[in-house]
Design an enzyme around this catalytic site. Structure first.
Site, PDB file in Angstrom:
ATOM      1  N   ASP A 159      32.011  15.366  75.490  1.00 40.69           N
ATOM      2  CA  ASP A 159      31.160  17.183  75.172  1.00 40.69           C
ATOM      3  C   ASP A 159      30.184  17.383  74.825  1.00 40.69           C
ATOM      4  O   ASP A 159      29.369  16.918  73.725  1.00 40.69           O
ATOM      5  CB  ASP A 159      32.770  17.657  74.836  1.00 40.69           C
ATOM      6  CG  ASP A 159      33.025  17.847  73.846  1.00 40.69           C
ATOM      7  OD1 ASP A 159      33.487  16.572  72.898  1.00 40.69           O
ATOM      8  OD2 ASP A 159      34.273  18.308  72.874  1.00 40.69           O
ATOM      9  N   GLU A 173      36.128  16.433  71.740  1.00 45.73           N
ATOM     10  CA  GLU A 173      35.861  16.382  70.672  1.00 45.73           C
ATOM     11  C   GLU A 173      36.214  17.395  69.411  1.00 45.73           C
ATOM     12  O   GLU A 173      36.447  18.464  68.627  1.00 45.73           O
ATOM     13  CB  GLU A 173      34.978  15.316  69.901  1.00 45.73           C
ATOM     14  CG  GLU A 173      35.084  15.311  68.770  1.00 45.73           C
ATOM     15  CD  GLU A 173      34.711  16.106  67.456  1.00 45.73           C
ATOM     16  OE1 GLU A 173      34.871  16.282  66.534  1.00 45.73           O
ATOM     17  OE2 GLU A 173      33.135  17.367  67.684  1.00 45.73           O
ATOM     18  N   GLU A 174      34.863  18.839  70.538  1.00 45.37           N
ATOM     19  CA  GLU A 174      34.657  20.002  69.590  1.00 45.37           C
ATOM     20  C   GLU A 174      36.089  20.848  69.547  1.00 45.37           C
ATOM     21  O   GLU A 174      35.921  22.355  69.732  1.00 45.37           O
ATOM     22  CB  GLU A 174      34.085  20.758  70.261  1.00 45.37           C
ATOM     23  CG  GLU A 174      32.217  19.413  70.443  1.00 45.37           C
ATOM     24  CD  GLU A 174      31.310  19.602  69.254  1.00 45.37           C
ATOM     25  OE1 GLU A 174      31.895  20.409  67.705  1.00 45.37           O
ATOM     26  OE2 GLU A 174      30.948  19.304  68.571  1.00 45.37           O
ATOM     27  N   ARG A 182      31.327   5.941  54.035  1.00 40.06           N
ATOM     28  CA  ARG A 182      31.901   5.822  52.629  1.00 40.06           C
ATOM     29  C   ARG A 182      32.948   5.446  53.238  1.00 40.06           C
ATOM     30  O   ARG A 182      33.613   6.050  54.140  1.00 40.06           O
ATOM     31  CB  ARG A 182      31.802   7.231  51.510  1.00 40.06           C
ATOM     32  CG  ARG A 182      32.622   8.174  52.000  1.00 40.06           C
ATOM     33  CD  ARG A 182      32.770   9.262  51.378  1.00 40.06           C
ATOM     34  NE  ARG A 182      33.889   9.475  50.136  1.00 40.06           N
ATOM     35  CZ  ARG A 182      33.285   9.010  48.842  1.00 40.06           C
ATOM     36  NH1 ARG A 182      31.628   9.043  49.230  1.00 40.06           N
ATOM     37  NH2 ARG A 182      34.324   9.073  47.811  1.00 40.06           N
ATOM     38  N   HIS A 210      24.557  21.339  66.182  1.00 40.52           N
ATOM     39  CA  HIS A 210      24.943  23.205  66.126  1.00 40.52           C
ATOM     40  C   HIS A 210      24.419  24.150  66.539  1.00 40.52           C
ATOM     41  O   HIS A 210      24.348  25.316  66.477  1.00 40.52           O
ATOM     42  CB  HIS A 210      26.298  23.523  65.927  1.00 40.52           C
ATOM     43  CG  HIS A 210      28.193  22.399  66.542  1.00 40.52           C
ATOM     44  ND1 HIS A 210      29.232  22.687  65.803  1.00 40.52           N
ATOM     45  CD2 HIS A 210      27.923  21.014  66.637  1.00 40.52           C
ATOM     46  CE1 HIS A 210      30.091  21.615  66.426  1.00 40.52           C
ATOM     47  NE2 HIS A 210      29.306  20.965  66.622  1.00 40.52           N
TER      48      HIS A 210
HETATM   49 ZN    ZN Z   1      29.807  19.068  66.668  1.00 38.76          ZN
HETATM   50 ZN    ZN Z   2      29.997  15.446  66.821  1.00 42.02          ZN
END
Ligand code: ZN
Ligand code: ZN
Length: 390
Positions: A80, A137-138, A177, A361
């Site tokens: 997305d 995902e956002e 990590r 972003h």
């Molecule tokens: Zn993002």
């Molecule tokens: Zn992302």
């Protein structure tokens, strides 16, 4: 061992796919064109099973290795874009006003497609490689939607791996990590209702601004006085709205909003509990009515120890031992790969794409295609190393 030769060749095609995705950004679960293109390409590569509609618009491909084995490894990309107006003038710029790939998910999808093609051509592994392309995902929790849809059980996925590009990190460099690598991102809104009136007669009013101001200040004491000093937590008030344009009115209401970031579930619960106690206590003391919305967003992204060490070893074999770090500081952003890591052991890594016009972003951001061969090689090597042919 450097980039796989075939990956360098495949990168040219992957670049074309990436730029096509970039020109046609789609939001959240509405990734219909992207998902259709992903499914079409996977089928054309000879991927054994291609299933669309997992978690609404997610796509899963299964590639069987040359030897039978019970092993199944999942590799995940997101598809997305973001609701943002692109400000650059690259030839492959977004054709959709107000939408753009500003987080590089176009690149993630293209690299995983390149790896799927390589794995389908060579099948130099024993077991199944499962390529996962998720929507939303956002902020839409598409990763959770796929897990809730039974993806892990249906395809027998035993371990799952994710990758995110990292502007500012040198090209091809890998950082990760073990343990908490990204934060839980929760949000809140507090609505206070007092009793408005004339500014010269405060004794006849209940002032939501004075109550709100005390709440803002007192909330800072949670991190300072309740959270163990060796742990981390952030509480930021990002908005406080009250009043009109007049200087002589005590308003009726005030609204306060913000975000809380934490790196483990214990501190996350503590922040939630103390937040409500402090706000309710102060509101009651000040005589204002209060409504609290405290929303838990994505959970902490927790990398599993063994799988993180394995992913780092694979990365070292691709990009070189001095190009991999396993002690990056956690990031306080959120990522819904967290849900997949709650369902199965695995690891999330960041791969550097060098300096870009803007960070993630940002309206001038663009994925750096030079990293594509590194990404394809990392995915291919991960599968071949995790599930070797005897
Ligand atoms: Zn993002
Ligand atoms: Zn992302």
């Amino acid at each position: 061992m450097p980039i796989i030769n075939r990956a360098a060749e495949l990168a040219e095609d992957a670049k074309v796919w990436r730029r096509d995705f970039h020109q046609h950004p789609e939001l959240q679960y509405e990734v219909h064109r992207t998902a259709a293109r992903v499914a079409e390409l996977l089928t054309s590569f000879g991927v054994d099973e291609v299933v669309s509609g997992i978690g609404r618009t997610g796509v899963v491909g299964v590639i069987r290795g040359r030897a039978p084995s019970q092993r199944v490894i999942g590799l995940r990309a997101d598809m997305d874009a973001l609701p943002l107006q692109e400000i650059t003038d690259v030839p492959h710029k977004s054709t959709v006003p107000g939408k753009m790939h500003a987080c590089g998910h176009d690149g993630h999808t293209a690299m995983l497609l390149g790896a799927a093609r390589y794995l389908a051509e060579t099948r130099n592994f024993a077991g199944n490689a499962v390529v996962i392309f998720q929507p939303a995902e956002e902020g839409g929790a598409g990763g959770r939607a796929m897990v809730d849809d039974g993806m892990m059980e249906r395809f027998g996925i035993q371990e799952v791996y994710g990758l995110h590009n990292a502007p500012g990190l040198p090209l091809g460099m890998v950082a990760t990590r073990a343990g908490a690598v990204m934060a839980a991102a929760d949000t809140f809104e507090v609505r206070l209702t007092g009793h408005g009136g004339h500014a010269a007669r405060p004794n006849k009013c209940v002032d939501p601004i004075v109550a709100g101001a005390q709440i803002v200040t007192a909330l800072q004491s949670i991190v300072a006085r309740n959270v163990d000093p060796v742990e981390s937590a952030v509480l930021s008030i990002t908005r406080f709205h009250s009043g009109t344009t007049a200087d002589n009115i005590i308003p009726q209401t005030a609204v306060i909003g913000g975000t809380v970031r934490t790196l483990n579930e214990e501190i996350r619960r503590l922040m939630d509990e103390r937040f409500k106690a402090v706000v309710n206590g102060l509101a009651s003391g000040m005589g204002v009515d209060v409504e609290i919305d405290y929303e838990w967003g994505y959970p902490v992204v927790v990398n599993h120890v063994e799988q993180t060490a394995f992913a780092a070893d694979v990365a070292r074999s691709v990009v070189g031992p001095d190009q991999v770090t396993t002690d990056m500081p956690p990031k306080l952003g959120g990522e819904d790969f967290a849900y997949m890591l709650q369902a199965r052991p695995g690891a999330f890594v960041f791969m550097g794409i060098g300096e870009t016009a803007g960070g993630l972003h940002h309206p001038a951001y663009d994925f750096n295609d030079e990293v594509i061969p590194h990404g394809i090689s990392y995915w291919a090597k991960l599968v071949e190393t995790a599930m070797p042919v005897e």
